[in-house]
Design an enzyme around this catalytic site. Structure first.
Site, PDB file in Angstrom:
ATOM      1  N   LYS A  10       0.815  -1.221   0.000  1.00  0.00           N
ATOM      2  CA  LYS A  10       0.000   0.000   0.000  1.00  0.00           C
ATOM      3  C   LYS A  10       0.851   1.275   0.000  1.00  0.00           C
ATOM      4  CE  LYS A  10      -4.003  -2.198   2.140  1.00  0.00           C
ATOM      5  NZ  LYS A  10      -5.115  -1.987   3.089  1.00  0.00           N
ATOM      6  N   TYR A  50     -12.332  -2.043  -4.445  1.00  0.00           N
ATOM      7  CA  TYR A  50     -12.870  -2.243  -3.092  1.00  0.00           C
ATOM      8  C   TYR A  50     -14.396  -2.193  -3.065  1.00  0.00           C
ATOM      9  CZ  TYR A  50      -8.349  -2.159  -0.675  1.00  0.00           C
ATOM     10  OH  TYR A  50      -7.095  -2.464  -0.198  1.00  0.00           O
ATOM     11  N   ASN A 113      -2.387  -0.284   6.621  1.00  0.00           N
ATOM     12  CA  ASN A 113      -1.900  -1.524   7.232  1.00  0.00           C
ATOM     13  C   ASN A 113      -0.914  -2.275   6.339  1.00  0.00           C
ATOM     14  OD1 ASN A 113      -3.754  -2.338   5.345  1.00  0.00           O
ATOM     15  ND2 ASN A 113      -5.031  -3.519   6.743  1.00  0.00           N
ATOM     16  N   HIS A 116      -2.445  -5.405   1.349  1.00  0.00           N
ATOM     17  CA  HIS A 116      -3.766  -6.010   1.137  1.00  0.00           C
ATOM     18  C   HIS A 116      -3.550  -7.466   0.735  1.00  0.00           C
ATOM     19  CE1 HIS A 116      -7.737  -6.825  -0.529  1.00  0.00           C
ATOM     20  NE2 HIS A 116      -7.094  -7.342  -1.565  1.00  0.00           N
ATOM     21  N   GLU A 127      -9.589 -10.198  -8.281  1.00  0.00           N
ATOM     22  CA  GLU A 127      -8.559  -9.185  -8.038  1.00  0.00           C
ATOM     23  C   GLU A 127      -7.357  -9.375  -8.965  1.00  0.00           C
ATOM     24  OE1 GLU A 127      -7.741  -9.241  -3.819  1.00  0.00           O
ATOM     25  OE2 GLU A 127      -9.738  -8.485  -3.336  1.00  0.00           O
TER      26      GLU A 127
HETATM   27  P1  CMP Z   1      -7.493  -4.593   3.156  1.00  0.00           P
HETATM   28  O1  CMP Z   1      -6.957  -5.959   3.479  1.00  0.00           O
HETATM   29  O2  CMP Z   1      -6.892  -3.883   2.001  1.00  0.00           O
HETATM   30  O3  CMP Z   1      -9.066  -4.721   2.927  1.00  0.00           O
HETATM   31  C1  CMP Z   1      -9.953  -3.655   3.173  1.00  0.00           C
HETATM   32  C2  CMP Z   1      -9.273  -2.484   3.781  1.00  0.00           C
HETATM   33  O4  CMP Z   1     -10.126  -1.555   4.393  1.00  0.00           O
HETATM   34  C3  CMP Z   1      -8.363  -2.933   4.922  1.00  0.00           C
HETATM   35  O5  CMP Z   1      -7.289  -3.661   4.445  1.00  0.00           O
HETATM   36  C4  CMP Z   1      -8.044  -1.623   5.570  1.00  0.00           C
HETATM   37  O6  CMP Z   1      -7.075  -0.884   4.839  1.00  0.00           O
HETATM   38  C5  CMP Z   1      -9.388  -0.911   5.428  1.00  0.00           C
HETATM   39  N1  CMP Z   1     -10.171  -1.003   6.660  1.00  0.00           N
HETATM   40  C6  CMP Z   1     -10.724  -2.092   7.213  1.00  0.00           C
HETATM   41  N2  CMP Z   1     -11.394  -1.786   8.337  1.00  0.00           N
HETATM   42  C7  CMP Z   1     -11.253  -0.464   8.504  1.00  0.00           C
HETATM   43  C8  CMP Z   1     -11.725   0.465   9.473  1.00  0.00           C
HETATM   44  N3  CMP Z   1     -12.457   0.068  10.506  1.00  0.00           N
HETATM   45  N4  CMP Z   1     -11.383   1.760   9.319  1.00  0.00           N
HETATM   46  C9  CMP Z   1     -10.642   2.160   8.273  1.00  0.00           C
HETATM   47  N5  CMP Z   1     -10.174   1.320   7.299  1.00  0.00           N
HETATM   48  C10 CMP Z   1     -10.475   0.032   7.431  1.00  0.00           C
END
Ligand code: CMP
Length: 138
Positions: A10, A50, A113, A116, A127
């Site tokens: 990311k 998404y 985080n 993904h 995807e």
């Molecule tokens: P990802 O694995 O990319 O899949 C969905 C993404 O949404 C997740 O990682 C986070 O980056 C984001 N995400 C999930 N939960 C939350 C939340 N409660 N608040 C903000 N972002 C979130």
């Protein structure tokens, strides 16, 4: 079963210069890289990618963030790749991720985080197709 999954390094992880270390950990853990590219998602790309989260309160923030800078997208292959890779990177919230996982070590918060990962075989196929043409997979 030999499976493929899609992962995205990311924007904050790219910005913080952790691409090399993240890829190195992935390779050392036994995943083979079958496709890889660097690109910047448009807002629309991020919204489509998404779309499963479109009803969530964080959808707007998430798609803004994911289109805020370059990302590295990879197709990984290994036995039981989809579930194993999700365990390997750690919980969505880096604060809850197991010590030593990529998200615990490089993630900033629940949104930023670090990586993904596809969450099911159906989403992995969708995807991978979203980012890669057949000729871009080796
Ligand atoms: P990802 O694995 O990319 O899949 C969905 C993404 O949404 C997740 O990682 C986070 O980056 C984001 N995400 C999930 N939960 C939350 C939340 N409660 N608040 C903000 N972002 C979130």
């Amino acid at each position: 079963m030999l499976e493929q999954t899609l992962t995205i390094i990311k924007p904050e992880c790219v910005e913080n210069k952790h691409i090399g270390e993240v890829i190195s950990r992935i390779e050392k853990a036994g995943y083979r890289i079958r496709g890889m590219k660097m690109l910047t998602l448009s807002r629309r790309d991020a919204e489509i990618f998404y779309q499963v989260h479109r009803e969530r309160p964080f959808y707007g923030e998430l798609t803004e963030y994911m289109s805020s800078g370059p990302v590295v997208v990879m197709v990984l292959e290994k036995e039981n790749c989809i579930a194993d890779f999700r365990r390997f990177i750690g919980a969505t919230n880096p604060a809850e991720a197991e010590q030593g996982t990529i998200r615990a070590d490089f993630g900033m918060d629940i949104q930023r985080n670090c990586v993904h990962a596809s969450d099911s075989p159906e989403n992995a196929v969708r995807e991978i197709r979203f980012f890669f043409a057949q000729r871009e997979l080796v």
